[in-house]
Each structure stands twice: as C-alpha cells, then as structure tokens.
Design an enzyme around this catalytic site. Sequence first.
Site, PDB file in Angstrom:
ATOM      1  N   ASP A 263     -63.740 -71.200  19.297  1.00  0.00           N
ATOM      2  CA  ASP A 263     -62.758 -71.481  20.332  1.00  0.00           C
ATOM      3  C   ASP A 263     -61.655 -70.412  20.343  1.00  0.00           C
ATOM      4  O   ASP A 263     -61.275 -69.886  21.381  1.00  0.00           O
ATOM      5  CB  ASP A 263     -62.200 -72.888  20.064  1.00  0.00           C
ATOM      6  CG  ASP A 263     -61.018 -73.223  20.921  1.00  0.00           C
ATOM      7  OD1 ASP A 263     -61.231 -73.435  22.127  1.00  0.00           O
ATOM      8  OD2 ASP A 263     -59.883 -73.254  20.398  1.00  0.00           O
TER       9      ASP A 263
ATOM     10  N   LYS B   7     -60.673 -67.274  23.112  1.00  0.00           N
ATOM     11  CA  LYS B   7     -59.337 -66.997  23.641  1.00  0.00           C
ATOM     12  C   LYS B   7     -58.965 -65.535  23.419  1.00  0.00           C
ATOM     13  O   LYS B   7     -58.351 -64.898  24.281  1.00  0.00           O
ATOM     14  CB  LYS B   7     -58.312 -67.917  22.983  1.00  0.00           C
ATOM     15  CG  LYS B   7     -58.484 -69.363  23.416  1.00  0.00           C
ATOM     16  CD  LYS B   7     -57.541 -70.266  22.648  1.00  0.00           C
ATOM     17  CE  LYS B   7     -57.764 -71.724  23.037  1.00  0.00           C
ATOM     18  NZ  LYS B   7     -57.158 -72.660  22.092  1.00  0.00           N
TER      19      LYS B   7
END
Length: 823
Positions: free
Chosen positions: A681, A685
Amino acid sequence: MSAVEDPDHDPSDARPRVHKFGGSSLADAECFRRVAAILRAQREPMQVIVVSAMQGVTDALVALTASNDDPDATLTRLRERQRSLARQLGIEPVLATLEADIARIATRIAQTRATGWTDAARAHVHGRGEWWSALCLAALLRQDGMPCALLDARRVLTVRWDEPGAVVDWSRSQADWDTWRRAETASRVVVTGFIARLADGAPTTLGRNGSDYSAAIFAALAGARELTLWGDTPGVLSADPRLVEEARPLRQLSYSEACELAYFGARVIHPQTMAPAMQRGLPIRVRSSFAAQDAGTRIDAKVDCTLPVKGLSLLAGITLLDVEGTGMLGVPGTAERVFGALHAAGISVSMISQGSSEHSICCAVRAEDAARAQEALLGAFAGEIAAGSIQGIGLRARSAILSAVGEGMAGHPGVAARLLAGIARAHVNVRAIAQGASERSISLAVGADDATRALRAAHAAFLLSDQTLAIGVIGCGQVGRALLEQLRAAQSRLRERHGLDLRIRAIADSRRMWLGGDGTLPADWRARLTQGTALDTAALAAHVQPGHLPHAVIIDCTASEATADAYADWLRAGLHVITPSKRALGGDLARWRTIREAAAQGAAQLRYEASVGAGLPVIQTLRELIDTGDDLVSIEGVLSGTLSWLFNHYDGSTPFSELLHHAHAQGYTEPDPRDDLGGLDVARKLVILAREAGLPLDLAQVHVESLVPAELAALPRAAFMARAQELDAALAVRLERAREHARVLRLMARLDARGAAQVGLVEVEPTHAAAHLRGTDNLVQFRTRRYCDNPLVVQGPGAGPEVTAAGVFADILRLAGQLRRAP
Ligand code: ASP
Ligand code: MG
C-alpha cells in the site's frame, strides 16, 4: 390546483381577453371542467374563447377523408367519445345536435364515393371537431352559470389561400365580426378555432395546428388586450423537453425571438400567429391549463437582453448543399443566384453560409427537396461547372440545424464561442455555421446522429450554470458512504451560497446501481441501492453524462482493477474522474500512461488527492512545487495511517500482534492487515508521488521490506490472524536495537530525485518529525531546491473514511473551480 387570475389583470381595461385552448387542454371531461374553472377565475368583463378539437379528433377526421376504408368504425368511436363527454359533463341536451352532425358526415362520406372529395367537403369534415368542442364547452359554461354566445368561425372569418397559407380578408372579416358582435349581448363568446370560409363561402381550414392563428385573428377582430394560448406545457420552453430534460419555461420572449424559434422548428406556436399580434402590439401569453398557477411565458414587444440566448431549437431532416469552386471568387451575386435558383424551384432554404474566402457556399434545405435543389443548382451553374470553375454541387444528407435564439446576443461578444465550446465538449463536429445579420440567432448544421447531443450541450452552455456537475459514485464502502453523506449534507448549501449545483445522478456498489433523476440524493439511498439493478458500468456512465448537463464526473471509491481499466475511456468521452483509489495511479505503468494521455488529450480531468495521505494536501503540494519550477531532491515520510498508528503505539509494553488485533478490530487496517504490513500500500503511494514528480516509476522498482515473513504470507486471512504473534519476536529484536541507538522504529517511505524508492522499517532519531507522530498521522517531507535546509512538511491524520471522503470532496470543489468560465 387553483386557477389563478391572469397576473396582469387590470379590471379597469374593458377590452376583451382572448383565451385559446388547444386539443390537449380539451382531452376529456376533466379537462373541460378545468377549462371552465380557469375561465371563471379570470373575472374578466369580456372573454373570447377559441377552441381546438379534442385531442386526437382532427387526426381521426383527417384520416377519414384520406382513405377509402369503411368510415363506420371511426365515426362510431367519435360518437362514443362525444357521448361520454356530454354525459360526464351533464350536458346531454347537446347530444341530439352532435349526433345529427355525425350522421351528416357519414352521409357526406358516402356521397364522395361517387363524386370524389372536393377541397370544401374535406375541409368541412376536418373542422367538425372544433365545432363539437365549442358546442360542448358553451353548454358547460352556461350550465355553470356563465352565459355565453357560440360562434362558428365560418360566419365571420374569410380567408384566401396563398403562400405561406391562409391570408385573412381583414376588412370583410372585421365587418362581419362587428355585425355579429352587435347582435350578441353575451359578454363571453366561444368560437371555433382552425376553421374559416373562402370568399365564396366554401369551408376551409387554417391548416394543421391552425387554431393558434385563429386565436390571434379573433384577438385582432375583437380588439383584445391580450391573447392567452392554453396548452399542456407551462410556457415556451428553452428547448424541446423530449430531447432536453433540463428544458425550462421562459418568462418572456420578444415577438422576434418567438418568430425565430418558430421558424427554426421549435414547436412554440404556429408561426403565422405572430403577425396579427405583432402588428397590434398584442401580448401573447403561453400557459398550461394543467398548471394554471404558473404565469407561463409572455411574448410581447419588450426586448430583454439579460440572457444572451433564450431558446434553442433543432430542425431535423436537413440536407446540406455545397457549391464549391474558384469560380465564385470575387464574382458578385453568387449567393443571390443560389437563392434565386432555389426560390424559382419553390424550395425554401433554412440556412445559408458562405466562407469569407468565397470558395464555397453551403445552404440547408429539407431532405425531401434535396434532389430537386441539386438539380436547380446544377442548372443555374451549368456554365461554371462546364468551365471547371465550380466543381459541382455536393450533398451532405442526414444533417440537422441547431439554432440558438436571443435578442441579447446582438453586440454581446462570445456567444458563438460559448456555443461552439459547448458543442466541442460534446465531441460534435460542426458542418456549417451561420449567424443572421439581425444577430438574433446563430445556426449550426450538424450530423443527424449528433443533433440531440449538440442540442443538450448547447442548452447546458447557455441555460445552465457552468457550475452544474453531474456525479456518479462507484463503490459504497466506508469512504463512498462517508462521501455520499458529506455531499448530501452540503448539496443545498453549495447551491445557494456558491451557485455550485452538484447533481448526484448515480451510485453503485460492487453489484448494484441506482440511477437517479434530478440529482438530489434521497435520504434512503442505501435502501434504494439494495433494491437497485445489476451494476452496468457503461449504462451508469451514460446516465451520469446524459449530455444535457454541462459537466459530469465519476468518483471511483472502489479498489477495483476493472474500474481503473475504464478511466481512459471515460476521460476520452469527456467524463472527469476523481478517485481515492491507488489502483490506477499507482498500478500498471502502461495503463497509467494511457490514462494520462487520455486526460491530456480531452477536456476531462483526473484528480486523486485522496489517494495519498487521505484528505491531506499531498498531491496538490507536490504538483505546485513542480509546476512552479522547483526541483525535487527527495520525498520522505510515513505514508500509511495504519502503520503510523501501529508504530506510534509500539513501545515494547504490548506485543506488536496485540496492537495489530486492536487496530484490526477498530477498522484502522485493511480488511487483511497484511496489505498494510506487506508495504504494498505504501509502495503504491510512493509510485503515485514519483509519477507526479515526473519519474515514471513501476511498482516493481520500489524496494519493499515486508513485515510479513514468507511462511505467513500465503495463509488464509483467519489463519494469519491466529498466528500473528509469530511477528512479535523479530519486531521485538528490532525495537530493542533501535532503543540501544536511542531511536524509534517507523515504517518509512523514501524517494530520491533519480527515482530510487524504498519502503521499510527504519530507526529514526528522536528529533525527526516522524518520531513525534500521533494516532494515524501521515507525514510527508518534501526536500527540493527551494526547500533544502528545512523540508516542506505536510502532516496530519492520513487515514479514515471521513478525512478520505473530505479529500475526494475537495477534489470535486477544485474541479468545479476549474470549470468556472469567465462570464
Ligand atoms: N385541431 C386542429 C389540428 O389538430 C387545429 C389545432 O388544434 O390547432 O390541427
Ligand atoms: Mg491526499
């Protein structure tokens, strides 16, 4: 419904008012009662009431004279309809007259089998519906205590036929009206619309839909002070409501605007109606008998320029003729010759445009006239064609003319630009363009298949605020739900205070969708979604972008790859896309490139502020640094709210796995916490930030240290959760080591200017900003050429549905801000 008095009522003015009721206002007994109530409510000393046939009756009568079929079935139907009307209204005494009349028609039709139809016989039959209406309405009014006289228009209205239709013999008609009126004492008169007589007394009609014209003529004969045309629309609308959902009634139109709209095919009122009214300065009001509380549209001499464009119309079934060649260069009178040839062939031209290069002339004619028009022009320019100075006469079939009408466009710059920009947004190609010298209208020729889309786009451009934004939300998980509630709460405030008109047209979860109408989200939207239809993403997108709203945006609150796959198509189609999801922006590089290109090509925008740091302005900040010419040195920070929370709390007093269980139970983690612990995750980003900074990074290029050992990575979720304590020993060692160095553990992400990217557990100094985070705080430090000694820092809560939804909402507002046009 209360039938209110006319808004301009002036009891001291003794001149009569004329009210005309169209067929739709007289469709059945209930309609007749409504009409009687309206007339009573006007409290006028003098009324002239002009009526059409009941809805559908003229069609039936016309069919009777057009075919050789047995007329009995039709006549029986007509008789039944009149009978039941009379019974329901309690005016049975008129039945004998009606039935005798219908019997006479049957006899006439029988006679024509031997003799054939004459114009007079046909006109007589066509006009019976008006007589029946007049008879019944007069009977109803009398019964309701409103005495009235009944006039068959053929007693006074004399016309002759000429181009473009019936021409009134004013002096004779006036004399006959005056004589008739003097002999009548009733203050109310019911007159048949549509029908008239010729000079020799033979019956005729004013042509289909001619009772508007009748009404204007009787208004002139009676010296009326106003004419009201009652129908089933609440006035003249800004566009055809069957094509444009947002069409709305106009308050006022000048005579010229009404003429122009009628000329360009808007079904406003019968075009001939205007002349008698205009000459006498007689105001016309268009109202609905079904909404008598509305004042409707007033058409008069006033020229109100507050809106540059008031109405739009579409003329379908058009063919364009192109006369092209060097032979026209500098030759005066070519356009006149085009017109002359077409006029001589009896063909009317609805639009003409000449390029100022004088190389080509384009004119628009009705499709059925196209072949004859081409022939006429080939004849007129035979010499030039033979000499090669004109190449020929080209035809472009299946065209339509879109016209924007308004007196306000005269001397108002930018009207054409606005029209063309609106049309371009709808991806419609313009075939020809013309502006009348009067500057009261601009017309565009477009392809027939594009016509409705063009009309909707033009309507949106002129008649809706450019701050009207249609919204479709896909994904009703925690963020989607929070966003919908935020939007619902803000909708009316944004409209009233900021003129921002957000219309929530569609919502969907992974299986179902709900498609809405006016854009207000019902309070019970969750229930509606559960009862919704199966999700069809294409249908949803089409509903969100129907063409009659200026702008549309899809908000993707899913974490789905399939939805991300659709972005490029949406953007190309002019749909804006906003998302908090990392799939498209931080995913496959080739897809990301396609999406960026689609966004760069079209007019649509892609926004994704909430994909990094939830509501924190991370993307926006980075973009502005780059756009203002700064150079990135590095980005460093804590990009996961979940991991931030875990390591902010992990001080050795509680095992790591216990904290993880707690966070999971509180909903701080992804459904499978390994999605957080694995670093993927955060890596996504970082990829998003890198790409934003101009470094086309791929996910595989990010060096990720996973906190999940290989033996736990492949387990089912429940099994992993049961064995989470196996994480503890290794992490305890890391924590111990950090302590020995007087540092703390943080899961950091780092990117440098060459694109080297890492995600992993790092020991940070107690003076580092990351050591002072609280809760789910995110931290992003931008080091740039300008911010080199001290980084630019964005810090704050970076997870949770409310702040993430707020980040999405902020993107919506930024989008709307960009869409705002200069006035
Ligand atoms: N009844 C006639 C028609 O249908 C005239 C009118 O309604 O205006 O054409
Ligand atoms: Mg953000």
